[in-house]
Design a protein around this motif. Sequence first.
Motif: not given
Length: 355
Positions: A269-283
């Motif tokens: 889903g778009p929202a959780r994909a964005r969330a996963l990538r945000a966490i990838e950028a930095a914890p």
Amino acid sequence: MLALRFGVADLANTRFAVSPLDHLLTGAAQHGVHTCLGLRRDRWWREIRRHVPQRAAPFLDLVNASPAGLPNFMGADLDGVRRRLTDELDAVRRRLTDELDAVLAVPQQTFEHDLAMYGTATQLPVALARLRDDGARGLRRITDGAWALFHSCLAPHWPEISRRLEADIADRARTAARAGVGAMLDSLHPNAHWRDEGVLECTLGDPSGDFALGGCGLELRPNYFVQNGIGLLLAEGRPSLLVHPLATRGGASAKPAPASADGLAAVLGPARARALRAIEAAPCSTTELARLLGISPPSASAHAAALRAAGLITTRRDGKQVRHALSEVGHDLLLDNPEAAARTGAELKSIGRPA
């Protein structure tokens, strides 16, 4: 934007090189200092960091000493192994021992000139200041550290990395044979654009200007650890160097997929994909995640809980807050979506992290 100007001789002198030293330099780099790295480097570093020998410390310190990058002499040219462009676009296969010997052979004048770019003595980072005080003889500590890091940490992975590099070069050679060297150069990365008048436009952040290659050509160095950009080292009287990522799965001439064609969003889903990538950028904490995504903390908490239940992130308590970080499975999932991850990283950078 930097414009590299090619003449006929420059096209004839353009070739690929496989460089173990380049991979040591990028593998040892920290994201806070060097911005072109990707998930492959992260995964390798997590695997080997407990095995990094103490002897490697001087090399690691130099690699991460300054956000301005490395001294130019760390990309020393190997005149003895130059090879011109052939019909098959042959690559120079470098040996690490030869590359380190070339660094040790850097003339004192070149050594001093390259260090001068970092400013006065009072401004030099510790690793560079120590190297300046030791003079060119201090390079022995650096090259010994590089060899120790390679032997302990990169050598077991090097056959597979080399195989990937050779496959990438062969693919790009086919592009050059089919459509010309200009088309091959245009396919290196979205930040490199070929113009028919013989100019390769390279987007590298702040640097801008024109540079004529002067008949020396360009050495193209595919790099397994570089995924989010290109690197360029301009040189007078010898080939300039361009470090670029491996081609995406669509081949060397593949262009980035449109933002709507996101396989990760189709699964999560778009929202959780964005969330996963945000966490990838930095914890980040739940509050920070909410601010990055522009949503409420309860919504961010729900996304984090779903990602954690799927095994894509881990969550640990840090004082009164919790902090979310990618799991191994999450890293691997994002590794299969490098272009989308890179676009999101740029978007997050524009949003900015909370103070």
